[in-house]
Design a protein around this motif. Structure first.
Motif, PDB file in Angstrom:
ATOM      1  N   LEU A  45      -7.640  15.539  -3.298  1.00 40.81           N
ATOM      2  CA  LEU A  45      -8.395  16.683  -3.764  1.00 40.81           C
ATOM      3  C   LEU A  45      -9.850  16.594  -3.307  1.00 40.81           C
ATOM      4  O   LEU A  45     -10.434  17.580  -2.852  1.00 40.81           O
ATOM      5  CB  LEU A  45      -8.310  16.781  -5.281  1.00 40.81           C
ATOM      6  CG  LEU A  45      -8.963  17.995  -5.920  1.00 40.81           C
ATOM      7  CD1 LEU A  45      -8.216  19.267  -5.525  1.00 40.81           C
ATOM      8  CD2 LEU A  45      -8.975  17.844  -7.421  1.00 40.81           C
ATOM      9  N   ARG A  46     -10.430  15.403  -3.395  1.00 41.86           N
ATOM     10  CA  ARG A  46     -11.809  15.216  -2.941  1.00 41.86           C
ATOM     11  C   ARG A  46     -11.923  15.381  -1.433  1.00 41.86           C
ATOM     12  O   ARG A  46     -12.921  15.903  -0.937  1.00 41.86           O
ATOM     13  CB  ARG A  46     -12.327  13.840  -3.351  1.00 41.86           C
ATOM     14  CG  ARG A  46     -12.561  13.708  -4.837  1.00 41.86           C
ATOM     15  CD  ARG A  46     -13.024  12.326  -5.213  1.00 41.86           C
ATOM     16  NE  ARG A  46     -14.297  11.980  -4.624  1.00 41.86           N
ATOM     17  CZ  ARG A  46     -15.471  12.260  -5.161  1.00 41.86           C
ATOM     18  NH1 ARG A  46     -15.524  12.892  -6.297  1.00 41.86           N
ATOM     19  NH2 ARG A  46     -16.595  11.903  -4.574  1.00 41.86           N
ATOM     20  N   GLN A  47     -10.908  14.924  -0.683  1.00 41.10           N
ATOM     21  CA  GLN A  47     -10.957  15.037   0.772  1.00 41.10           C
ATOM     22  C   GLN A  47     -10.867  16.489   1.221  1.00 41.10           C
ATOM     23  O   GLN A  47     -11.521  16.891   2.184  1.00 41.10           O
ATOM     24  CB  GLN A  47      -9.820  14.234   1.420  1.00 41.10           C
ATOM     25  CG  GLN A  47      -9.918  12.744   1.226  1.00 41.10           C
ATOM     26  CD  GLN A  47     -11.146  12.145   1.854  1.00 41.10           C
ATOM     27  OE1 GLN A  47     -11.647  12.606   2.863  1.00 41.10           O
ATOM     28  NE2 GLN A  47     -11.652  11.098   1.222  1.00 41.10           N
ATOM     29  N   PHE A  48     -10.064  17.281   0.538  1.00 39.46           N
ATOM     30  CA  PHE A  48      -9.893  18.664   0.961  1.00 39.46           C
ATOM     31  C   PHE A  48     -10.968  19.590   0.411  1.00 39.46           C
ATOM     32  O   PHE A  48     -10.921  20.792   0.634  1.00 39.46           O
ATOM     33  CB  PHE A  48      -8.492  19.171   0.619  1.00 39.46           C
ATOM     34  CG  PHE A  48      -7.461  18.655   1.572  1.00 39.46           C
ATOM     35  CD1 PHE A  48      -7.493  18.997   2.906  1.00 39.46           C
ATOM     36  CD2 PHE A  48      -6.465  17.808   1.132  1.00 39.46           C
ATOM     37  CE1 PHE A  48      -6.556  18.511   3.805  1.00 39.46           C
ATOM     38  CE2 PHE A  48      -5.515  17.320   2.013  1.00 39.46           C
ATOM     39  CZ  PHE A  48      -5.567  17.675   3.344  1.00 39.46           C
ATOM     40  N   HIS A  49     -11.952  19.055  -0.281  1.00 39.45           N
ATOM     41  CA  HIS A  49     -13.133  19.846  -0.610  1.00 39.45           C
ATOM     42  C   HIS A  49     -14.080  19.916   0.579  1.00 39.45           C
ATOM     43  O   HIS A  49     -15.006  20.712   0.578  1.00 39.45           O
ATOM     44  CB  HIS A  49     -13.861  19.258  -1.825  1.00 39.45           C
ATOM     45  CG  HIS A  49     -13.354  19.791  -3.110  1.00 39.45           C
ATOM     46  ND1 HIS A  49     -12.426  19.129  -3.860  1.00 39.45           N
ATOM     47  CD2 HIS A  49     -13.632  20.942  -3.767  1.00 39.45           C
ATOM     48  CE1 HIS A  49     -12.164  19.843  -4.931  1.00 39.45           C
ATOM     49  NE2 HIS A  49     -12.875  20.953  -4.903  1.00 39.45           N
ATOM     50  N   ARG A  50     -13.848  19.064   1.569  1.00 35.96           N
ATOM     51  CA  ARG A  50     -14.678  19.087   2.779  1.00 35.96           C
ATOM     52  C   ARG A  50     -14.145  20.149   3.733  1.00 35.96           C
ATOM     53  O   ARG A  50     -12.953  20.266   3.972  1.00 35.96           O
ATOM     54  CB  ARG A  50     -14.663  17.721   3.445  1.00 35.96           C
ATOM     55  CG  ARG A  50     -15.279  16.667   2.573  1.00 35.96           C
ATOM     56  CD  ARG A  50     -15.329  15.349   3.275  1.00 35.96           C
ATOM     57  NE  ARG A  50     -15.900  14.352   2.385  1.00 35.96           N
ATOM     58  CZ  ARG A  50     -15.497  13.116   2.321  1.00 35.96           C
ATOM     59  NH1 ARG A  50     -14.524  12.699   3.099  1.00 35.96           N
ATOM     60  NH2 ARG A  50     -16.063  12.273   1.499  1.00 35.96           N
ATOM     61  N   LEU A  51     -15.048  20.914   4.293  1.00 39.01           N
ATOM     62  CA  LEU A  51     -14.678  22.040   5.126  1.00 39.01           C
ATOM     63  C   LEU A  51     -13.983  21.603   6.414  1.00 39.01           C
ATOM     64  O   LEU A  51     -13.033  22.250   6.863  1.00 39.01           O
ATOM     65  CB  LEU A  51     -15.930  22.870   5.463  1.00 39.01           C
ATOM     66  CG  LEU A  51     -15.704  24.214   6.113  1.00 39.01           C
ATOM     67  CD1 LEU A  51     -14.847  25.095   5.221  1.00 39.01           C
ATOM     68  CD2 LEU A  51     -17.028  24.880   6.408  1.00 39.01           C
ATOM     69  N   GLY A  52     -14.405  20.496   7.001  1.00 34.65           N
ATOM     70  CA  GLY A  52     -13.781  20.007   8.233  1.00 34.65           C
ATOM     71  C   GLY A  52     -12.320  19.637   8.037  1.00 34.65           C
ATOM     72  O   GLY A  52     -11.469  19.939   8.890  1.00 34.65           O
ATOM     73  N   ASN A  53     -12.021  18.990   6.920  1.00 30.47           N
ATOM     74  CA  ASN A  53     -10.632  18.617   6.639  1.00 30.47           C
ATOM     75  C   ASN A  53      -9.763  19.848   6.397  1.00 30.47           C
ATOM     76  O   ASN A  53      -8.608  19.893   6.825  1.00 30.47           O
ATOM     77  CB  ASN A  53     -10.572  17.686   5.436  1.00 30.47           C
ATOM     78  CG  ASN A  53     -11.166  16.325   5.741  1.00 30.47           C
ATOM     79  OD1 ASN A  53     -11.389  15.981   6.886  1.00 30.47           O
ATOM     80  ND2 ASN A  53     -11.434  15.572   4.703  1.00 30.47           N
ATOM     81  N   LEU A  54     -10.312  20.844   5.731  1.00 30.64           N
ATOM     82  CA  LEU A  54      -9.568  22.084   5.527  1.00 30.64           C
ATOM     83  C   LEU A  54      -9.305  22.794   6.850  1.00 30.64           C
ATOM     84  O   LEU A  54      -8.236  23.372   7.055  1.00 30.64           O
ATOM     85  CB  LEU A  54     -10.327  23.012   4.583  1.00 30.64           C
ATOM     86  CG  LEU A  54     -10.146  22.751   3.113  1.00 30.64           C
ATOM     87  CD1 LEU A  54     -11.032  23.685   2.294  1.00 30.64           C
ATOM     88  CD2 LEU A  54      -8.713  22.905   2.697  1.00 30.64           C
TER      89      LEU A  54
END
Length: 115
Positions: A45-54
């Protein structure tokens, strides 16, 4: 060794010792973010709050459709997986170090000075 009861002086006076609360919250330091059970969902969840990962996740999902496929499906998921695994391992090591530090602080012996 004698036991003593310390009551806060906040204007409330106990008329009898039995009225005093016998259960207190623990006085320990807890700075870790994760447990063994919550590491994977909370970290993702914390990783996918980053725009690059999304962005890379969206490209990977989009590439699974044959009409839009540009590269092989596995190749588009590779950058995202590498970044996620690296970030997760870094977070795991950091959280484990916090756990060790908390454990060292919580089991440090202290002295109580009475007058």
């Amino acid at each position: 060794n004698t036991w003593r009861i310390v009551l806060p002086d906040n204007g409330t006076q106990w008329k009898d010792w039995e009225q005093a609360p016998s259960v207190y919250s623990r006085n320990r330091i807890h700075t870790t973010k994760y447990t063994w059970l919550t590491f994977l969902p909370r970290n993702l969840l914390r990783q996918f709050h980053r725009l690059g990962n999304l962005y890379f996740f969206f490209l990977g999902v989009l590439n699974w459709f044959p009409q839009v496929e540009v590269f092989h499906r596995e190749i588009t998921m590779l950058p995202l997986l590498v970044v996620l695994l690296f970030s997760m391992s870094k977070d795991a090591v950091e959280d484990y170090r916090k756990y060790q530090y908390d454990k060292a602080i919580n089991f440090t012996k202290t002295r109580v000075y009475d007058k």
